[in-house]
Design an enzyme around this catalytic site. Structure first.
Site, PDB file in Angstrom:
ATOM      1  N   TYR A 142       0.821  -1.215   0.000  1.00 21.05           N
ATOM      2  CA  TYR A 142       0.000   0.000   0.000  1.00 21.05           C
ATOM      3  C   TYR A 142       0.855   1.265   0.000  1.00 21.05           C
ATOM      4  O   TYR A 142       0.407   2.324  -0.415  1.00 21.05           O
ATOM      5  CB  TYR A 142      -0.899   0.039   1.239  1.00 21.05           C
ATOM      6  CG  TYR A 142      -2.234  -0.618   1.067  1.00 21.05           C
ATOM      7  CD1 TYR A 142      -2.319  -1.949   0.672  1.00 21.05           C
ATOM      8  CD2 TYR A 142      -3.408   0.086   1.314  1.00 21.05           C
ATOM      9  CE1 TYR A 142      -3.556  -2.551   0.519  1.00 21.05           C
ATOM     10  CE2 TYR A 142      -4.642  -0.519   1.167  1.00 21.05           C
ATOM     11  CZ  TYR A 142      -4.712  -1.831   0.777  1.00 21.05           C
ATOM     12  OH  TYR A 142      -5.927  -2.420   0.636  1.00 21.05           O
ATOM     13  N   LYS A 190       2.970 -15.414   2.505  1.00 17.94           N
ATOM     14  CA  LYS A 190       3.174 -16.129   1.233  1.00 17.94           C
ATOM     15  C   LYS A 190       4.669 -16.385   1.134  1.00 17.94           C
ATOM     16  O   LYS A 190       5.347 -15.961   0.193  1.00 17.94           O
ATOM     17  CB  LYS A 190       2.627 -15.274   0.075  1.00 17.94           C
ATOM     18  CG  LYS A 190       2.548 -15.966  -1.261  1.00 17.94           C
ATOM     19  CD  LYS A 190       1.464 -17.007  -1.361  1.00 17.94           C
ATOM     20  CE  LYS A 190       1.579 -17.743  -2.684  1.00 17.94           C
ATOM     21  NZ  LYS A 190       0.634 -18.875  -2.796  1.00 17.94           N
ATOM     22  N   ASP A 222      -3.274 -18.160   0.503  1.00 20.53           N
ATOM     23  CA  ASP A 222      -4.301 -18.829  -0.313  1.00 20.53           C
ATOM     24  C   ASP A 222      -4.986 -19.925   0.506  1.00 20.53           C
ATOM     25  O   ASP A 222      -6.210 -20.079   0.478  1.00 20.53           O
ATOM     26  CB  ASP A 222      -3.710 -19.364  -1.625  1.00 20.53           C
ATOM     27  CG  ASP A 222      -2.380 -20.090  -1.453  1.00 20.53           C
ATOM     28  OD1 ASP A 222      -1.817 -20.081  -0.336  1.00 20.53           O
ATOM     29  OD2 ASP A 222      -1.906 -20.687  -2.439  1.00 20.53           O
ATOM     30  N   ASP A 246      -6.342  -6.884   4.120  1.00 23.11           N
ATOM     31  CA  ASP A 246      -7.483  -6.204   3.501  1.00 23.11           C
ATOM     32  C   ASP A 246      -8.456  -7.257   2.964  1.00 23.11           C
ATOM     33  O   ASP A 246      -9.665  -7.201   3.213  1.00 23.11           O
ATOM     34  CB  ASP A 246      -6.975  -5.305   2.366  1.00 23.11           C
ATOM     35  CG  ASP A 246      -8.103  -4.600   1.633  1.00 23.11           C
ATOM     36  OD1 ASP A 246      -9.010  -4.097   2.314  1.00 23.11           O
ATOM     37  OD2 ASP A 246      -8.067  -4.558   0.385  1.00 23.11           O
ATOM     38  N   ASP A 250     -12.155  -8.759   4.933  1.00 21.90           N
ATOM     39  CA  ASP A 250     -13.473  -8.674   4.293  1.00 21.90           C
ATOM     40  C   ASP A 250     -14.105 -10.060   4.207  1.00 21.90           C
ATOM     41  O   ASP A 250     -15.296 -10.232   4.486  1.00 21.90           O
ATOM     42  CB  ASP A 250     -13.365  -8.093   2.871  1.00 21.90           C
ATOM     43  CG  ASP A 250     -13.574  -6.582   2.847  1.00 21.90           C
ATOM     44  OD1 ASP A 250     -13.381  -5.945   3.891  1.00 21.90           O
ATOM     45  OD2 ASP A 250     -13.928  -6.053   1.773  1.00 21.90           O
TER      46      ASP A 250
END
Ligand code: IPM
Ligand code: MG
Length: 354
Positions: A142, A190, A222, A246, A250
């Site tokens: 970001y 990851k 994942d 993020d 959600d």
């Protein structure tokens, strides 16, 4: 006690839902003898329209001088479909996070028994799910440099950067959360692909030794996305970097079927910010139909940050009572379908009477 609360309603449904939280906080103030001084300030598209920028200096000063920030939502569809817009409401949110040093976003996710049928998952999968997502909020892709386009405009790039210090402080917060809860921490990364994730893992493995009572496991992002849906109950505290957080937060928020009910806190170096996890929901703006509960519960988290635990619990009890009484907005029940302000009034009255 007297508290200064910077109040940033923002865009879309923001002003309506923040009004309800203010109402409830005033009721708490009356009941417990606190005085809350609400200082309203501009942010988001509303601020761009009025003063040309989404997080004006005047707003920042009010936030810095406050004991907490109560935040509504930002985002306006007129910017979403214009990738060339020079200023965007979201820059206000990112600017606020950076300037207030809000490096951690905390989203508790728990089921509300009366709403279990709203979950997109089968009941037995979600009943009793109760976990916290801790998202790193001021680093990673970001904010990393370099970012942008090559001169010929044909290639674009972003950079995911993390330093040991940034990783340590967010992991420390997550370990402490796990210590207060069920002592399980899942570090999501990851590390099979990304150098930055491998640094996260290295730092975390080192820190594990300082928290022997905590069971730590590592999960690729994942796989975590999959496990959240398959078995949300296995999680206690999940910590991850900015963009993974993020996405996963959600995903986590819809599992319990209560998107309109979940609060969040962003904490860090300066004043903490409390806001609902949902967005500005422009389609509902001005209609007095949006669910104010996530913002009201954000006000409860705000009180917890002042260590006003009885007061915070009173708000949570009031919200639970409203759900039990089916005094809810249309997203929860089409038949009951109370307005935003009716739910706010009901919760505030309950606080005064109980
Ligand atoms: C959130 C939002 C923001 C983010 C957007 C609006 C910039 O999705 O708070 O999760 O990506 O962090
Ligand atoms: Mg998001």
């Amino acid at each position: 006690m007297q508290y200064k609360i910077a109040t940033l309603p923002g865009d879309g449904i923001g002003p309506e839902i923040v009004d309800q939280a203010v109402k409830v906080l005033k009721a708490i103030g009356e009941k417990y003898g606190h005085s809350f001084d609400f200082q309203f300030a501009l942010t988001g598209a509303a601020a761009i329209d009025k003063v040309g920028e989404p997080y004006p200096d005047a707003t920042h000063e009010i936030c810095m001088a406050a004991d907490a920030v109560l935040f509504g939502a930002i985002g306006d569809p007129k910017y979403d479909n214009d990738p060339k817009a020079k200023v965007r409401p979201e820059q206000g949110l990112l600017g606020m996070r950076k300037k207030l040093g809000l490096y951690a976003n905390i989203r508790p996710v728990a089921t509300f028994p009366s709403l279990i049928d709203k979950s997109p998952l089968k009941n037995d999968r979600v009943e009793g799910a109760d976990f916290v997502v801790v998202r790193e909020l001021t680093g990673g892709i970001y904010f990393g440099q370099p970012r942008g386009r090559t001169e010929d405009q044909k290639t674009a790039f972003d950079t995911c950067v993390y330093s040991v210090d940034e990783i340590e402080r967010i992991l420390k917060l997550a370990f402490e959360y796990a210590r207060k809860r069920n002592k399980r921490l899942t570090v999501v990364d990851k590390a099979n692909v990304l150098a930055s994730s491998r640094l996260w893992r290295e730092v975390s493995q080192r820190m594990e030794k300082d928290y022997p009572e905590i069971t730590v496991d590592y999960m690729f992002v994942d796989n975590a996305a999959m496990q959240l849906i398959q078995w949300p109950k296995k999680f206690d505290v999940m910590v991850t970097e900015n963009m993974f957080g993020d996405i996963l937060s959600d995903e986590a928020s819809v599992i319990t079927g209560s998107l309109g009910l979940l609060p969040s806190a962003s904490v860090g170096l300066h004043t903490s910010v409390f806001e609902p996890i949902h967005g500005s929901y422009p389609q509902a703006a001005g209609k007095n139909i949006a669910n104010p509960v996530a913002t009201i519960l954000s006000a409860a988290m705000l009180l917890e940050s002042f260590n006003l635990l009885d007061e915070a619990k009173k708000i949570k009890d009031a919200v639970n009572a409203s759900l039990d009484a089916n005094f809810v907005t249309e997203d929860i029940s089409k038949e009951a379908s109370k307005s935003t302000s009716e739910v706010g009034d009901w919760v505030a009255d309950w606080v005064k009477k109980n």
